[in-house]
Motif scaffolding. Structure first.
Motif, short mmCIF file in Angstrom:
data_model
loop_
_atom_site.label_atom_id
_atom_site.label_comp_id
_atom_site.label_asym_id
_atom_site.label_seq_id
_atom_site.Cartn_x
_atom_site.Cartn_y
_atom_site.Cartn_z
N SER A 14 0.95 -1.12 0.04
CA SER A 14 -0.02 0.17 0.02
C SER A 14 1.01 1.09 -0.12
O SER A 14 1.87 1.35 0.64
N THR A 15 0.71 2.28 -0.93
CA THR A 15 1.51 3.41 -0.96
C THR A 15 0.48 4.84 -0.53
O THR A 15 -0.57 4.76 -1.02
N SER A 16 1.10 5.29 0.57
CA SER A 16 0.46 6.57 0.97
C SER A 16 0.60 7.81 -0.12
O SER A 16 1.23 7.60 -0.81
N SER A 17 -0.03 8.78 0.40
CA SER A 17 -0.07 9.93 -0.54
C SER A 17 1.13 10.57 -0.56
O SER A 17 1.78 11.25 -1.32
N SER A 48 3.70 0.50 2.48
CA SER A 48 3.60 -0.52 3.55
C SER A 48 3.47 -1.90 3.06
O SER A 48 2.66 -1.79 1.97
#
Length: 189
Positions: free
Chosen positions: A74-77, A82
């Motif tokens: 998962s890639t944050s803004s 993650s």
């Protein structure tokens, strides 16, 4: 091994199959093989619980990749990545173990050459920002198997077995973290 939780909110099933075999090639050389397949699935329309996720990468799975950094992400803004883990895992390892030069009678110190392969996938369709679908089992592409090869040394020291590995990942992908040198205290394979 089959595990499951059938009461309360946690409704899932998970099975593990592992096969290890050691083949004597000669008096001093051994071929060691390991395969492992894990499969988990949510039951009754529920998702596989995230707290039961499996991980791949590092010693014990695919050496040369940092621990638990293969598979769904998962890639944050802000661009932080993650590693989510997954419910399906495949790992295969092959090692050729041989004596340290000049120490053929000492089995406490041995060298080895190895090749590893492994992959990790989610229970549901997890599509990352780069368009990779981590819910689909694949042997190639962004969600495919990772491969590595390398050399190492094992030492049955007075504090327990020590294992040192130097690996070269063959097909690292964008979000994979590389860790070429790895060290382990404990199990020997």
């Amino acid at each position: 091994l089959l595990a499951g939780a059938f009461f309360g909110d946690a409704r899932y099933v998970r099975g593990t199959y592992q096969f290890q075999k050691f083949f004597p090639v000669s008096r001093n050389v051994t071929l060691a093989m390991n395969t492992q397949f894990d499969y988990g699935k949510g039951l009754g329309g529920q998702s596989y619980p995230f707290y039961r996720n499996l991980y791949a990468g590092g010693l014990g799975s695919v050496r040369g990749f940092d621990t638990s950094t293969i598979g769904p992400v998962s890639t944050s803004s802000t661009g932080a990545v993650s590693y989510l883990g997954g419910s399906k895992r495949l790992v295969a390892n092959v090692e050729l173990q041989f004596p340290f030069p000049g120490m053929t009678k000492n089995r406490d110190v041995r060298l080895f050459a190895f090749a590893d392969a492994g992959g990790l996938w989610g229970d549901t369709s997890v599509v990352s920002l780069d368009g990779c679908n981590y819910g689909k089992i694949s042997f190639s592409g962004c969600n495919g198997l990772r491969y590595s090869y390398g050399v190492g040394l094992t030492w049955n020291s007075p504090i327990g077995p020590l294992k040192f590995s130097y690996a070269r990942p063959v097909n690292a992908k964008t979000n994979d973290k590389i860790q070429k040198f790895q060290f382990q205290i404990g199990s020997s394979f």
